[in-house]
Design a protein around this motif. Structure first.
Motif, short mmCIF file in Angstrom:
data_model
loop_
_atom_site.label_atom_id
_atom_site.label_comp_id
_atom_site.label_asym_id
_atom_site.label_seq_id
_atom_site.Cartn_x
_atom_site.Cartn_y
_atom_site.Cartn_z
N HIS A 28 0.82 -1.22 0.00
CA HIS A 28 0.00 0.00 0.00
C HIS A 28 0.85 1.27 0.00
O HIS A 28 0.35 2.35 -0.31
CB HIS A 28 -0.93 0.01 1.22
N LEU A 29 2.14 1.13 0.33
CA LEU A 29 3.02 2.29 0.33
C LEU A 29 3.68 2.52 -1.03
O LEU A 29 4.13 3.63 -1.32
CB LEU A 29 4.13 2.12 1.38
N LEU A 30 3.76 1.48 -1.84
CA LEU A 30 4.51 1.58 -3.09
C LEU A 30 3.79 2.48 -4.08
O LEU A 30 2.60 2.31 -4.35
CB LEU A 30 4.71 0.20 -3.71
N MET B 194 13.59 1.53 2.21
CA MET B 194 13.47 2.33 3.43
C MET B 194 12.44 1.73 4.38
O MET B 194 12.61 1.75 5.60
CB MET B 194 13.13 3.77 3.09
N ALA B 195 11.37 1.18 3.84
CA ALA B 195 10.35 0.56 4.68
C ALA B 195 10.91 -0.65 5.41
O ALA B 195 10.64 -0.87 6.60
CB ALA B 195 9.14 0.16 3.84
N PHE B 196 11.72 -1.46 4.73
CA PHE B 196 12.33 -2.63 5.38
C PHE B 196 13.27 -2.20 6.50
O PHE B 196 13.25 -2.75 7.60
CB PHE B 196 13.07 -3.47 4.34
N SER C 227 9.70 4.17 -8.42
CA SER C 227 10.38 4.35 -7.13
C SER C 227 10.03 3.27 -6.13
O SER C 227 10.17 3.48 -4.93
CB SER C 227 10.06 5.73 -6.56
N TYR C 228 9.60 2.11 -6.61
CA TYR C 228 9.33 1.03 -5.66
C TYR C 228 10.60 0.58 -4.93
O TYR C 228 10.53 0.23 -3.73
CB TYR C 228 8.65 -0.16 -6.38
N LEU D 199 7.06 8.84 7.89
CA LEU D 199 6.11 7.78 8.24
C LEU D 199 6.66 6.87 9.33
O LEU D 199 5.92 6.43 10.21
CB LEU D 199 5.79 6.95 6.99
N TYR D 200 7.97 6.61 9.31
CA TYR D 200 8.55 5.65 10.23
C TYR D 200 9.40 6.27 11.34
O TYR D 200 9.52 5.70 12.41
CB TYR D 200 9.41 4.63 9.47
N SER D 201 9.99 7.43 11.11
CA SER D 201 10.80 8.07 12.14
C SER D 201 10.77 9.58 11.95
O SER D 201 11.74 10.19 11.49
CB SER D 201 12.24 7.55 12.06
N PRO D 202 9.65 10.22 12.30
CA PRO D 202 9.47 11.65 12.02
C PRO D 202 10.52 12.55 12.63
O PRO D 202 10.92 13.54 12.02
CB PRO D 202 8.08 11.94 12.60
N LEU D 203 10.97 12.25 13.86
CA LEU D 203 11.92 13.13 14.52
C LEU D 203 13.26 13.21 13.79
O LEU D 203 13.98 14.20 13.92
CB LEU D 203 12.14 12.69 15.97
N LYS D 204 13.60 12.18 13.01
CA LYS D 204 14.84 12.24 12.24
C LYS D 204 14.79 13.35 11.20
O LYS D 204 15.82 13.83 10.73
CB LYS D 204 15.11 10.89 11.58
N LEU D 205 13.58 13.74 10.81
CA LEU D 205 13.43 14.83 9.86
C LEU D 205 13.12 16.14 10.56
O LEU D 205 13.72 17.18 10.26
CB LEU D 205 12.31 14.50 8.86
N PHE D 206 12.19 16.12 11.52
CA PHE D 206 11.75 17.36 12.16
C PHE D 206 12.79 17.92 13.12
O PHE D 206 12.91 19.15 13.24
CB PHE D 206 10.43 17.12 12.91
#
Length: 283
Positions: free
Chosen positions: A160-162, A174-176, A167-168, A218-225
């Motif tokens: 559902h994310l692909l 990254m999802a894995f 860009s699959y 989606l998986y680690s927001p603080l790494k970006l924010f």
């Protein structure tokens, strides 16, 4: 262990027969699925004539859409994804499967610099690898390689994310990593493709970049924010020191930058909590 090989193909009549014949030699036990993405040549007919299972679309939906269709239809415990244009040697699929048997959840065929399609693509992929490594906290050696072997049940968790476009590999890699599934890399040679590439450097390059940020949030927001919040704080501090030394006052701009840093950090914190709740719900 049952094996399925999925090949997305759009107008690949030139290189597909050689790829399928070689596949039958090295993986005679594998289920071979060719997903015809709205081809206007003899791709589907050639694939069927060579014994592959063919899934045809009436019009082009994109490389990612073909990957999703193939993954849903595959019956194997392990799925090997590879290009149909002659770039990938089917013999290398056995190496990926041997590495997967060591206990990994996904093994990616990693290209070296010589395997990149031109200097611009090579530089872009190097930047993507570096950025994805920063976002995931793991070393990403080839973010955009479409040659990989995966455990089917784990790969289907992220269908559902692909995206439907090119860009699959970026999304699934990254999802894995962010889901704590083990990923390994196996060096592979890459031949020059037969036919014309469907990838557009600028259009798909921007898309890859957006997907990296999308999966990171989606998986680690603080790494970006957190870095963004830190940048706003340092700008505010620097501007405050400048105005204090030159004007002996605290300005509205400094207050705005400090406020922005707090707001961005709090948004990241809330996003992190939402992510944790989603993980708990899925569990």
């Amino acid at each position: 262990m049952r094996i399925s090989v999925v090949l997305p193909a759009k107008n690949e009549a030139g290189g597909l027969p050689r790829t399928l014949e070689r596949l039958r030699e090295v993986l005679p036990e594998a289920e071979v699925i060719v997903v015809d993405d709205g081809s206007t040549d003899q791709t589907a007919a050639l694939a069927a004539g060579l014994g592959a299972r063919v899934l045809s679309s009436p019009y082009s939906m994109g490389n990612g859409a073909a990957i999703k269709r193939g993954a849903r239809a595959a019956t194997g415990d392990v799925i090997v994804f590879m290009d149909a244009d002659g770039q990938h040697d089917p013999a290398d699929a056995r190496r990926l499967l041997d590495k997967l048997a060591e206990g990994y959840d996904m093994v990616v065929g990693a290209r070296n610099w010589e395997g990149q399609a031109g200097v611009s693509r090579g530089l872009a992929n190097t930047f993507y690898n570096w950025l994805a490594s920063r976002m995931t906290g793991a070393r990403v050696r080839d973010l955009t390689s479409g040659f990989r072997a995966v455990r089917a049940d784990k790969f289907r968790e992220f269908l559902h994310l692909l995206p439907n476009g090119f860009s699959y590999p970026t999304t699934s890699t990254m999802a894995f990593f962010r889901s704590a599934y083990s990923v390994a890399y196996e060096p592979i040679p890459v031949a020059k493709r037969i036919g014309k590439s469907h990838i557009r450097i600028f259009r798909d390059g921007v898309r890859f970049l957006l997907i990296i940020f999308k999966i990171a949030t989606l998986y680690s927001p603080l790494k970006l924010f957190a870095p963004v919040a830190g940048a706003f704080f340092m700008l505010g501090l620097g501007y405050y020191l400048y105005t204090f030394i030159t004007q002996h006052r605290f300005t509205n701009m400094s207050a705005l930058l400090f406020s922005a840093s707090v707001i961005v950090f709090l948004i990241g914190l809330i996003s992190e909590q939402i992510t944790a709740l989603n993980y708990r719900r899925d569990a």
